[in-house]
Design a protein around this motif. Structure first.
Motif, PDB file in Angstrom:
ATOM      1  N   GLU A  15      40.594  41.957  36.543  1.00  0.00           N
ATOM      2  CA  GLU A  15      40.181  40.839  37.379  1.00  0.00           C
ATOM      3  C   GLU A  15      40.362  39.505  36.646  1.00  0.00           C
ATOM      4  O   GLU A  15      40.797  38.512  37.240  1.00  0.00           O
ATOM      5  N   ILE A  16      40.049  39.488  35.336  1.00  0.00           N
ATOM      6  CA  ILE A  16      40.259  38.269  34.543  1.00  0.00           C
ATOM      7  C   ILE A  16      41.739  37.912  34.502  1.00  0.00           C
ATOM      8  O   ILE A  16      42.120  36.744  34.675  1.00  0.00           O
ATOM      9  N   GLN A  17      42.582  38.926  34.279  1.00  0.00           N
ATOM     10  CA  GLN A  17      44.022  38.679  34.237  1.00  0.00           C
ATOM     11  C   GLN A  17      44.519  38.129  35.572  1.00  0.00           C
ATOM     12  O   GLN A  17      45.330  37.176  35.612  1.00  0.00           O
ATOM     13  N   ARG A  18      44.041  38.678  36.674  1.00  0.00           N
ATOM     14  CA  ARG A  18      44.463  38.205  37.992  1.00  0.00           C
ATOM     15  C   ARG A  18      44.068  36.746  38.213  1.00  0.00           C
ATOM     16  O   ARG A  18      44.876  35.919  38.662  1.00  0.00           O
ATOM     17  N   LEU A  19      42.816  36.394  37.837  1.00  0.00           N
ATOM     18  CA  LEU A  19      42.334  35.037  38.051  1.00  0.00           C
ATOM     19  C   LEU A  19      43.012  34.046  37.102  1.00  0.00           C
ATOM     20  O   LEU A  19      43.319  32.909  37.488  1.00  0.00           O
ATOM     21  N   GLU A  20      43.256  34.475  35.853  1.00  0.00           N
ATOM     22  CA  GLU A  20      43.924  33.571  34.902  1.00  0.00           C
ATOM     23  C   GLU A  20      45.367  33.300  35.324  1.00  0.00           C
ATOM     24  O   GLU A  20      45.865  32.165  35.180  1.00  0.00           O
ATOM     25  N   ALA A  56      46.869  29.662  36.303  1.00  0.00           N
ATOM     26  CA  ALA A  56      48.044  29.064  35.673  1.00  0.00           C
ATOM     27  C   ALA A  56      49.006  28.487  36.709  1.00  0.00           C
ATOM     28  O   ALA A  56      49.769  27.555  36.417  1.00  0.00           O
ATOM     29  N   ARG A  57      48.984  29.047  37.932  1.00  0.00           N
ATOM     30  CA  ARG A  57      49.883  28.575  38.979  1.00  0.00           C
ATOM     31  C   ARG A  57      49.273  27.443  39.808  1.00  0.00           C
ATOM     32  O   ARG A  57      49.958  26.515  40.204  1.00  0.00           O
ATOM     33  N   GLU A  58      47.973  27.559  40.028  1.00  0.00           N
ATOM     34  CA  GLU A  58      47.296  26.561  40.847  1.00  0.00           C
ATOM     35  C   GLU A  58      45.835  26.476  40.439  1.00  0.00           C
ATOM     36  O   GLU A  58      45.286  27.418  39.861  1.00  0.00           O
ATOM     37  N   GLU A  59      45.225  25.373  40.713  1.00  0.00           N
ATOM     38  CA  GLU A  59      43.829  25.180  40.335  1.00  0.00           C
ATOM     39  C   GLU A  59      42.930  26.083  41.178  1.00  0.00           C
ATOM     40  O   GLU A  59      43.065  26.143  42.411  1.00  0.00           O
ATOM     41  N   LEU A  60      42.009  26.770  40.489  1.00  0.00           N
ATOM     42  CA  LEU A  60      41.099  27.667  41.205  1.00  0.00           C
ATOM     43  C   LEU A  60      40.078  26.865  41.989  1.00  0.00           C
ATOM     44  O   LEU A  60      39.636  25.792  41.556  1.00  0.00           O
TER      45      LEU A  60
END
Length: 369
Positions: free
Chosen positions: A258-263, A267-271
């Protein structure tokens, strides 16, 4: 029934009470030594050489009659013989043992029953099957299920039959479910021993269970009270860990994914705010899991000497014997500074220490930052 069966009857009074005892003559010698209105006690001597005491119970539903029965049974518990006692006790030990529309509470019957279990030094043998043994056979909101029937045994009987099982069989024409107790000398499969995990202490639920186990007043022999609270704590911690905890490594893997998915998304767009909060929570959970896994394997490493010793029978028996001698408490100094060698006084000191340690203010002392 023929010659292969023998029997004994305790007559009913009106439409209540009464016991019928049946046994195959092939099992060995069975001697009914004494009976009362609500219990029958017999000595069983098998052809294999085991001799033990068995009590069949059909407890009254009246509180005062139950008190007299518990007093009668406590006397048998002090004989020191392997003892199995089973039947309809007409009382429960926990709110989970009754299901109804109304709120379930524990009343005087439960308190007296729990006091008997503690003073007699017996433990619940558990069960396999449906959790309740009695039903009022009504429907809808009026339907009630209760675990009124059970099998109890003292440590001597459990050691004699370590592979014993208690099965709740299907109800047929009765409102009670039959109990089948299988007394086996050797377990069919090796049970995993109870092991307290150090990382459990990071959970408030664990600390609450321990605190509840040590609260309340112990009755009778202090060592029986101490053992009873230890056994209850093990039982409830085991149920909690199975229901509320999963595999740490599996959860760690899921959190890292889940951390990898969110990071990668960050990196592509602001969360957005929700995903950013979720990421922070995942970081915190990863840190907690890492700490718990380290504690788990630290605890395992300290048990490695047992595995090494098991490969060398002589070493294993020698170290076990020596550890048993070291672990035996010959004397103890009380809080007042006085030394005692009396085993009952030593047990009392242990009981009072842990009751004080896990008293009402436990939650405040163990609250983690």
């Amino acid at each position: 029934m023929g010659r292969r069966w023998s029997s004994f009857t305790v007559p009913a009074e009106g439409i209540s009470g009464g016991l019928i005892l049946l046994w195959k003559t092939a099992v060995g010698y069975v001697d009914v030594v004494t009976v009362s209105r609500y219990a029958a006690h017999m000595v069983v001597s098998s052809k294999e050489g085991e001799t033990w005491l068995m009590t069949a119970v059909y407890a009254s539903n009246q509180l005062e009659q139950q008190k007299l029965l518990w007093e009668e049974l406590v006397g048998l518990g002090n004989l020191g013989l392997p003892w199995l006692v089973g039947g309809d006790f007409n009382a429960i030990l926990a709110v989970e043992e009754k299901r109804s529309r109304a709120t379930v509470t524990l009343g005087p019957k439960s308190s007296n029953f729990a006091k008997f279990v503690e003073e007699a030094g017996v433990c619940d043998l558990g069960y396999e099957g449906v959790p309740f043994t009695w039903c009022n056979n009504q429907s809808g909101d009026n339907r009630i299920w209760v675990r009124l029937d059970r099998a109890l045994a003292n440590p001597e009987w459990v050691r004699m039959f370590p592979g014993s099982r208690v099965l709740h069989l299907d109800r047929s024409s009765s409102d009670h479910a039959p109990l089948l107790v299988q007394a086996q000398g050797t377990p069919e499969r090796r049970r995993r021993p109870f092991r307290f995990e150090l990382y459990w202490m990071e959970y408030k639920e664990c600390r609450d269970i321990i605190a509840r186990s040590w609260r309340g007043t112990a009755h009778g022999n202090p060592m029986h009270g101490f053992n009873h609270k230890i056994m209850n704590m093990q039982r409830y911690l085991g149920l909690w860990s199975k229901a509320g905890l999963g595999c740490l490594e599996t959860e760690m893997k899921a959190v890292r994914m889940e951390i990898q998915r969110l990071e990668e998304r960050d990196a592509r767009e602001e969360l957005d705010a929700a995903d950013f909060t979720n990421l922070r929570c995942c970081y915190n959970r990863r840190a907690a899991l890492s700490r718990q896994i380290n504690l788990k394997w630290l605890q395992r490493s300290r048990l490695k000497w047992v595995q090494e010793g098991d490969r060398n029978t002589h070493f294993f028996h020698l170290t076990t014997t020596l550890r048993g001698r070291r672990n035996k408490i010959q004397r103890l100094r009380s809080k007042e500074g006085e030394w005692t060698q009396d085993q009952e006084h030593i047990a009392k000191e242990f009981l009072e220490h842990y009751e004080e340690l896990w008293g009402p203010n436990t939650a405040e002392r163990w609250e983690l930052p």
